[in-house]
Design a protein around this motif. Structure first.
Motif, PDB file in Angstrom:
ATOM      1  N   GLN A  30       1.720   5.517   3.722  1.00 16.48           N
ATOM      2  CA  GLN A  30       2.155   6.762   3.653  1.00 16.48           C
ATOM      3  C   GLN A  30       3.484   6.822   3.787  1.00 16.48           C
ATOM      4  OE1 GLN A  30      -0.647   8.886   6.060  1.00 16.48           O
ATOM      5  NE2 GLN A  30      -2.348   8.488   4.597  1.00 16.48           N
ATOM      6  N   VAL A  31       4.037   6.314   4.949  1.00 17.67           N
ATOM      7  CA  VAL A  31       5.731   6.235   5.174  1.00 17.67           C
ATOM      8  C   VAL A  31       6.086   5.936   3.919  1.00 17.67           C
ATOM      9  CG1 VAL A  31       7.306   5.374   6.528  1.00 17.67           C
ATOM     10  CG2 VAL A  31       5.226   6.210   7.860  1.00 17.67           C
ATOM     11  N   SER A  32       5.763   4.867   3.555  1.00 21.78           N
ATOM     12  CA  SER A  32       6.277   4.037   2.516  1.00 21.78           C
ATOM     13  C   SER A  32       6.477   4.894   1.163  1.00 21.78           C
ATOM     14  CB  SER A  32       5.475   2.901   2.006  1.00 21.78           C
ATOM     15  OG  SER A  32       6.560   2.251   0.682  1.00 21.78           O
ATOM     16  N   ILE A  33       5.334   5.440   0.769  1.00 23.25           N
ATOM     17  CA  ILE A  33       5.189   6.491  -0.121  1.00 23.25           C
ATOM     18  C   ILE A  33       6.194   7.695  -0.249  1.00 23.25           C
ATOM     19  CG2 ILE A  33       3.579   8.129  -1.560  1.00 23.25           C
ATOM     20  CD1 ILE A  33       1.418   5.870  -1.031  1.00 23.25           C
ATOM     21  N   VAL A  34       5.978   8.435   1.161  1.00 27.84           N
ATOM     22  CA  VAL A  34       6.724   9.557   1.391  1.00 27.84           C
ATOM     23  C   VAL A  34       8.145   9.131   1.193  1.00 27.84           C
ATOM     24  CG1 VAL A  34       7.433  11.250   3.039  1.00 27.84           C
ATOM     25  CG2 VAL A  34       4.968  10.731   2.754  1.00 27.84           C
ATOM     26  N   ALA A  85       4.165   2.445 -10.386  1.00 25.63           N
ATOM     27  CA  ALA A  85       3.747   1.179 -10.239  1.00 25.63           C
ATOM     28  C   ALA A  85       4.188   0.321  -9.191  1.00 25.63           C
ATOM     29  CB  ALA A  85       4.213   0.349 -11.784  1.00 25.63           C
ATOM     30  N   GLU A  86       5.262   0.824  -8.708  1.00 28.86           N
ATOM     31  CA  GLU A  86       5.956  -0.160  -7.278  1.00 28.86           C
ATOM     32  C   GLU A  86       5.003   0.517  -6.396  1.00 28.86           C
ATOM     33  OE1 GLU A  86       7.989  -2.400  -6.977  1.00 28.86           O
ATOM     34  OE2 GLU A  86       8.045  -2.553  -9.345  1.00 28.86           O
ATOM     35  N   VAL A  87       4.723   1.877  -6.170  1.00 31.34           N
ATOM     36  CA  VAL A  87       3.811   2.069  -5.118  1.00 31.34           C
ATOM     37  C   VAL A  87       2.617   1.658  -5.256  1.00 31.34           C
ATOM     38  CG1 VAL A  87       2.534   4.207  -4.305  1.00 31.34           C
ATOM     39  CG2 VAL A  87       5.004   4.548  -4.956  1.00 31.34           C
TER      40      VAL A  87
END
Length: 128
Positions: A30-34, A85-87
């Motif tokens: 989630q940290v990565s996505i945000v 796609a990267e997410v």
């Protein structure tokens, strides 16, 4: 400098994600996505002035704004599909990532039909 801000946000997010990943991997994702969304928003805001410049230039050059709009949509779809796609790849879902990439490519081809049609009409007119 915006790139310095973006790099700092990225580095802080990576350190936070790596630290959290051992305890709560779902929160690390989630940290990565945000973080990705935040960086994406910063970039999109900066692109608004570039888009305005391109539209103004196309009007001065007497280029049909419809074609410029289509090209800008195609670029936007490419970036959004790549981001999605990267997410998915970060989450370990390469199969879903490849489907997003395919959907982006098909959408781009569909949007490009008017431009391709116009080019083919021009080629037909130029042929003896």
């Amino acid at each position: 400098m915006d790139i310095l801000q973006i790099v700092c946000i990225g580095i802080v997010a990576v350190i936070l994600s790596v630290t959290i990943k051992q305890q709560k991997p779902e929160i690390a994702l989630q940290v990565s996505i945000v973080t990705g969304l935040l960086i994406f928003i910063i970039i999109v805001v900066k692109l608004a002035s570039v888009i305005d410049f391109i539209k103004d230039f196309s009007r001065k050059a007497d280029i049909d704004v419809t074609y410029i709009t289509i090209l800008l949509k195609i670029v936007g779809i490419a970036y959004i599909a790549e981001f999605g796609a990267e997410v998915c790849k970060d989450a370990g879902e390469t199969s879903i990532a490849s489907k997003i990439e395919l959907a982006g490519k098909v959408t781009i081809v569909i949007l490009a039909v008017p431009i391709i049609s116009s080019l083919l009409d021009l080629v037909i007119k130029l042929m003896p």
